[in-house]
Motif scaffolding. Sequence first.
Motif, mmCIF file in Angstrom:
data_model
loop_
_atom_site.group_PDB
_atom_site.id
_atom_site.type_symbol
_atom_site.label_atom_id
_atom_site.label_comp_id
_atom_site.label_asym_id
_atom_site.label_seq_id
_atom_site.Cartn_x
_atom_site.Cartn_y
_atom_site.Cartn_z
ATOM 1 N N GLY A 1 0.481 -1.512 0.011
ATOM 2 C CA GLY A 1 -0.125 -0.207 0.213
ATOM 3 C C GLY A 1 0.925 1.272 0.226
ATOM 4 O O GLY A 1 0.721 2.253 -0.606
ATOM 5 N N VAL A 2 2.011 1.087 0.976
ATOM 6 C CA VAL A 2 3.020 2.171 0.894
ATOM 7 C C VAL A 2 3.683 2.300 -1.275
ATOM 8 O O VAL A 2 3.622 3.761 -1.311
ATOM 9 C CB VAL A 2 3.894 2.477 1.955
ATOM 10 C CG1 VAL A 2 4.850 3.543 2.023
ATOM 11 C CG2 VAL A 2 2.920 2.450 3.326
ATOM 12 N N GLU A 3 4.024 1.567 -1.091
ATOM 13 C CA GLU A 3 4.758 1.610 -2.203
ATOM 14 C C GLU A 3 3.950 2.358 -3.053
ATOM 15 O O GLU A 3 4.106 3.080 -3.938
ATOM 16 C CB GLU A 3 4.995 0.135 -2.911
ATOM 17 C CG GLU A 3 5.720 0.373 -2.248
ATOM 18 C CD GLU A 3 5.825 -1.665 -2.835
ATOM 19 O OE1 GLU A 3 6.176 -2.558 -3.457
ATOM 20 O OE2 GLU A 3 7.564 -1.988 -2.253
ATOM 21 N N LYS A 4 2.507 1.462 -3.082
ATOM 22 C CA LYS A 4 1.254 2.636 -4.317
ATOM 23 C C LYS A 4 1.094 4.067 -3.987
ATOM 24 O O LYS A 4 0.762 4.897 -5.199
ATOM 25 C CB LYS A 4 0.372 1.612 -4.262
ATOM 26 C CG LYS A 4 0.054 0.428 -4.590
ATOM 27 C CD LYS A 4 -1.110 -0.344 -5.271
ATOM 28 C CE LYS A 4 -0.933 -1.886 -5.731
ATOM 29 N NZ LYS A 4 -0.755 -3.089 -4.875
ATOM 30 N N MET A 5 0.759 3.776 -3.185
ATOM 31 C CA MET A 5 0.503 5.680 -2.518
ATOM 32 C C MET A 5 2.357 6.488 -2.712
ATOM 33 O O MET A 5 1.673 7.507 -3.322
ATOM 34 C CB MET A 5 0.984 5.455 -0.937
ATOM 35 C CG MET A 5 -0.887 5.411 -0.595
ATOM 36 S SD MET A 5 -2.227 6.579 -0.777
ATOM 37 C CE MET A 5 -3.139 5.740 -0.097
ATOM 38 N N HIS A 6 3.602 6.187 -3.151
ATOM 39 C CA HIS A 6 4.384 6.487 -3.413
ATOM 40 C C HIS A 6 4.285 7.478 -4.995
ATOM 41 O O HIS A 6 4.731 7.963 -5.122
ATOM 42 C CB HIS A 6 5.577 5.736 -3.022
ATOM 43 C CG HIS A 6 6.375 6.290 -1.606
ATOM 44 N ND1 HIS A 6 6.737 7.395 -1.202
ATOM 45 C CD2 HIS A 6 6.177 5.393 -0.182
ATOM 46 C CE1 HIS A 6 7.203 7.825 -0.055
ATOM 47 N NE2 HIS A 6 6.883 6.333 0.344
ATOM 48 N N LYS A 7 3.832 6.071 -5.256
ATOM 49 C CA LYS A 7 3.533 5.666 -7.134
ATOM 50 C C LYS A 7 2.248 7.066 -7.445
ATOM 51 O O LYS A 7 2.669 7.330 -8.353
ATOM 52 C CB LYS A 7 3.246 4.956 -7.933
ATOM 53 C CG LYS A 7 3.605 4.523 -9.038
ATOM 54 C CD LYS A 7 3.345 3.012 -9.513
ATOM 55 C CE LYS A 7 2.718 3.142 -10.822
ATOM 56 N NZ LYS A 7 2.755 1.969 -11.476
ATOM 57 N N ALA A 8 1.326 6.944 -6.193
ATOM 58 C CA ALA A 8 0.791 7.392 -7.016
ATOM 59 C C ALA A 8 0.907 9.292 -6.668
ATOM 60 O O ALA A 8 0.985 10.335 -7.474
ATOM 61 C CB ALA A 8 -1.048 7.496 -6.071
ATOM 62 N N PHE A 9 1.389 9.713 -5.658
ATOM 63 C CA PHE A 9 2.737 10.912 -5.486
ATOM 64 C C PHE A 9 3.169 11.035 -6.474
ATOM 65 O O PHE A 9 3.186 12.785 -6.131
ATOM 66 C CB PHE A 9 3.183 10.773 -3.843
ATOM 67 C CG PHE A 9 3.910 11.858 -3.237
ATOM 68 C CD1 PHE A 9 3.263 13.026 -2.872
ATOM 69 C CD2 PHE A 9 4.888 12.006 -3.718
ATOM 70 C CE1 PHE A 9 3.739 14.099 -2.490
ATOM 71 C CE2 PHE A 9 6.002 13.104 -2.925
ATOM 72 C CZ PHE A 9 4.774 14.391 -2.718
#
Length: 1088
Positions: free
Chosen positions: A253-261
Motif C-alpha cells: 500500500g505504501v508503495e502504491k501511495m508513493h507511486k500515486a504521489f
Amino acid sequence: MASVYIPVQNSEEEVRVALDQLPRDASDILDILKAEQAPLDLWLIIAREYFKQGKIDQFRQILEEGSSPEIDEYYADVRYERIAILNALGAYYSYLGKIETKQREKEEHFILATQYYNKASRIDMHEPSTWVGKGQLLLGKGEIEQAFAAFKIVLDGDRDNVPALLGQACVEFNRGRYSDSLELYKRALIVHPDCPGAVRLGIGLCRYKLGQFEKARQAFLRVLQLDPENVEALVALAIMDMRTNKVGGIRRGVEKMHKAFEIYPYCAMALNYLANHFFFTGQHFLVEQLTETALAVTTHGPTKSHSYYNLARSYHSKGDYEKAGLYYMASVKEINKPHAFIFPYYGLGQVQLKLGDFRSSLSNFEKVLEVYPDNCETLRVLGHIYVQLGQVEKGQEFMRKATKVDPRDAQAFLDLGELLISSDTGAALDAFKTARSLLKKGGQEVPVELLNNIGVIHFERGELELAEQSLKEAVGDGVWRSFIEGKVNVSTADATACTRLYKDMQIFTQLEADNVNLELPWNKVTALFNLARLLEQLHRMEIASILYRLIIYKYPDYIDAYLRLAAISKAQNNIQLSIELVNDALKVNEKCPNALSMLGELELKNDDWVKAKETFRAASEAADGKDSYSTLSLGNWNYFAAMRNEKRAPKLEATHLEKAKELYTKVLVQHNSNLYAANGAGVVLAEKGQFDVSKDIFTQVQEAASGSIFIQLPDVWVNIAHVYFAQGNFALAVKMYQNCLRKFYHNTDSHILLYMARTHYEAEQWQDCKKTLLRAIHLSPANYVLRFDAGVAMQKFSASTLQKQKRTADEVRSAVAELQNAVRVFSQMAAGANLHYHGFDEKKIDTHVGYCKHLLEAAKVHCEVAQREEEQARQRLELARQLALAEEARRKAEEQRKKQLEKRKLEDEQKRVQQQEEHFRRVKEQWKSSMPASKRRERSDADDEEGGHSEKRRRKGGKRRKKERSSKSQYETEEAEAEIDDQEDEDAHLNYGEPADQMHDQDDEAEENAQGVLAAAGLEDSDAEVEAVPPVNASRRRKAWSESDEEEEQRPESSPVRENSAELQESDGEFMADKEKPNRDEAVDDED
C-alpha cells in the motif's frame, strides 16, 4: 502530425494550422479565424488543443472571443457550435470552482459557470449537453438534489445518455445509494463499452462501499490496465492493501501511495494516507509537510478534516497539547456530523482532559459514545472524567458498563478497581482479582502494580497471609527471597552492632563481593517496601529492616525507607538512632514534610521543646501550609505546652489550648475526615470542661476508626474513658479502659493499667486498685511510681477499714496485713538509692511509713474489740441455731402426727366402704339364690297390687303413659341409682360398728330391707311380676343365707378393687336388663 485546415473566404484554398505548433499568442490564430469566418467547430478544436497543452489563457481567450456578441450575431444560425463553446466555458469555470480553496474565488467561478450555462440554455433550452454541464456544476456546489433534477431531465429524453448516466451515478453515490449508483455505472458501460477508465473507478468505489472488496479490487486493477497513471485507482488499491493490517499489505500500500504521489504530488487523499503512515513510523516532520500540502490543494471538507486530524495527532504525540487542540478543533469544524469522522472528537477530548478542561472533554467523549455506544475506551475515559467532576457513582457506573460490554477486558476491571479502592475496598479487590485472572488466562504478564494493589488491600483488611502471598508474587525472585526465607544469616549477637544495625550496609557489600545478584528493578521497589511494611506489622523487624536497607542501598534517595527504619528504632526506644536516620532522610530532601514532622516528634520525646516547635514550623512551611500532619503536630505541641507540669500558668495554658484548637480546626477545614485532628479538638474541649461535646466527638472518631488496620486510635478509647472518669461514671470508665487494653495492647500496657487503678482509687475500690497496680508492676517491675501507688492503695484500704463503724475481726486482720505490706513497700523504696531520679522525696516516704505504723498500733485495739464482738456474735448465732433446730424438730413431729392421723382415717374409711360393698354383695347373692323365678314373679304381681311399679299397673295409664315411658326411662334410671346410693349410705350408718353375732337375728328385717332396695332400684326379678308367690318364711330365708355364707367362705379372697368393679358391672347389667323388660312386656300387651 495533427492539423486543421481553415478555408479561405471566396477561394478554394485552405490555411493549414498544425495543432502542435500553435502560436503562443492566440491573437494571431484569432485574426485568421475572424478574417476567414472559419466555422465555430474549428474555434472549439483549437481551444481544446490549447487546453491540452496547458495554455489555459489562450484556451480561455479563444472561447471567450467565440462567445462574444459579435460572433453570436454573425453566427446566429449556428446553434450547436455556439452552445458547445458556452458549455466548454461553463465546464472550465466549474472545474476552477471545484479546485479553488478560497471561498470567494470559488463562488466567483461558480457564478461565471452558471452564466455561461444559462446563456447556452437561452439558445436551446433542450440541449442535453447544457443540462449535463449544469448537473456537474450543481454537484460541485454540493447541491445534490438540483443536480439529480438536471440529470433526470436529460435521461427522460435519452435514457442512454452516457454523461447523464455518469452524473446521475455520481449523485446516487453521494446520496449513499451505492447499489443504484452501481447500476447506473453499469448502464453507462453497456451503452459505451470503450468509455474511459474513470467509469470503472466509479464501479470499484461502489463495490468497495457495498463490502464487495474483491470485485472492487478487480475494478481498480482494470482502471490501471486502461490508465496506468490513474491516481485515484492507485490510491484506492493502496488503501485496500493497508487495511489488511499485514506487513506485506502495508508495504504494498505504501508503495502504491508513493507511486500515486510521484504521478500527481497534489492528490490530497494520497498525501493524507502517506502522512498517516509516517505518523506511525515517528517521522513527524514528513507528517507536517504532507498534511500542510494536502490542506493547500484541497477544499473538500472530509479530506481537510483528515489532514487537520493528522497534523493534530503529530503535535499531540510530541506533547504540544495547545497546538494539537487547535488542529483537532479545525478538524471538527470541517465535519458536518460526528458520524462522518469521529476520531477528531476523541483526540480533542483527550487533549482537553490533559489540559484540565473536564466539561469540554466530557462533551466530546459523549459524542464519541453516541457513535460507538459500546466502546470500552470511551466508557472508561468517561468514568474517570465523572470521578474528577465529583460524580463518583456515575463514574463507577460507566466503568461497570465497560466491564459488562467486554468482560474479557482486563484494563476495564483494573480501572474499575482503581475507582472503587477509595470507597469500597471489597469490590475493588474483586475487580483487581478479575483483572489478574483475565491476564493470566490470556497468557499475559500480570503487572507488578496490580499485584501490589491486591496485596495492599488485603493488608488494609487485616488479611495478612493473603497480603504476603500477593506481595511476594509481585516482587518475584531475588535476593530478598533469601532474606525472607532465612537463607542468608544476618543476625548479630553484639549489642553495639544491634544498636547500629539499621544503618549497616556492609552486608550488601559483602554479598556483592560474593557475586550475589542484588539487582532491584525500579518497578518492584514499591512492592518490596510494602512487603517490608507487612513484615514489620508481623513483628519480623529484623527482616523488615534488611529489606528497607536493601532499598536504600540500591536507591539512596528513597526517603520512606529511612523513615520506616527510624520508626522501628523509635518503637524500640532508641531515640538517638531514630533521629540520625531522619537526618539521613533530610540529607536527601531537606524540605521533606514527613521527615521534618517525624524529627519534631522525636525532639519532643527528648524534651527539646524549642527545637520541636521550630521543626514543626519548618515542616508546615515546606508544604506551604497544606501538610495536615505538620499542622497537626504544631497543634499537639501547643497542647503539650499547655499541659506541662512545671510552671503552669492559667493564662498561658488557656493561650496554648486556644492555639491548639485553632490548628486542629484548620486541619479539619482542609480535610474534614482527619480523625487525629478531630481527636485533638475533642481533647481541648475536654480540658475546657465541655465533656458532653468532647464525648460526642470521641465517639464519632471511634466509630470512624474502626475497621481499618492502618487507623489504630487507642488514644480515643482512652479519652472516652477519661471523660467518663471526669464525669464520675467510674464503672463505664473502667470498662472502656479494659476494652482498650484488650483490643490494642493485648492486656500488656502499664499506663492503661495505671489509669484503671486511678479510677478504682477514686471509686474507693481499694482492693481492685491494688490488684490492677500489681498487674502493672508485673509488666513494669522497674517503675517505682507503680510501687508507691500500690503502697498508698493498701494504706488507704486499711485506714478505711479501721474507720468503719462495724467491722469483723477478719476485716481488721486483713487491714493489718495490708498495713504491714504497705510498710514493707515504703521501707523498700526508702532504702532505694535513686529516689530523686524516680521523682520521690524521702520525707514523704517516711511520713507514709510512720502513718502506717501508727495505724498498726491502733489496729491492735480495734482487733481486740473486733474479736470480742465476733465471739459474742458467734454465741448469739449458736443460741439462735439451737432454738431453730428445736423448733424445726417440734414442727416435724407435729407434721408426722398429722400424717398418721390422716392415714388412719383414710384406712378406716376404706375399710368401711369395703364392708358396705361386701354386705351389699352378700345380700344380693342370697336373694338371688334363695328365691325361684316363679316366686319372684308372684311377688312382683303382689307388689303391683299394693301400689308398686309392676307392668300391669303401668299399662292402665293408657297409650299416653306408653309414649312418655321412653322419654322418662333415662330420668328414672338416674333416680333409681341415686336411691340405691342413698340406701347404701343409710345401711352403712346403720350397720357400722354392729356386732357380728347380731346379724343373723335380723335376717327377716334385712331381707325386707334388701327387697325394698332392689325394688326401688328396679332389680327385682321379672318372674316375680308374672307369678305371685307368697312370701318365704323366715326360717327358709335364714337357711338360704346361711348356705350362701358358707359358699362365700369357701371362695378365695380377691382384690377389693376387682371385686368392686365386677360387682358394679354385674349390677349394671342386671339393671339394663330390667329396664328392657318392661318395654318387651308392653309390646306383648299391645299384641294381646
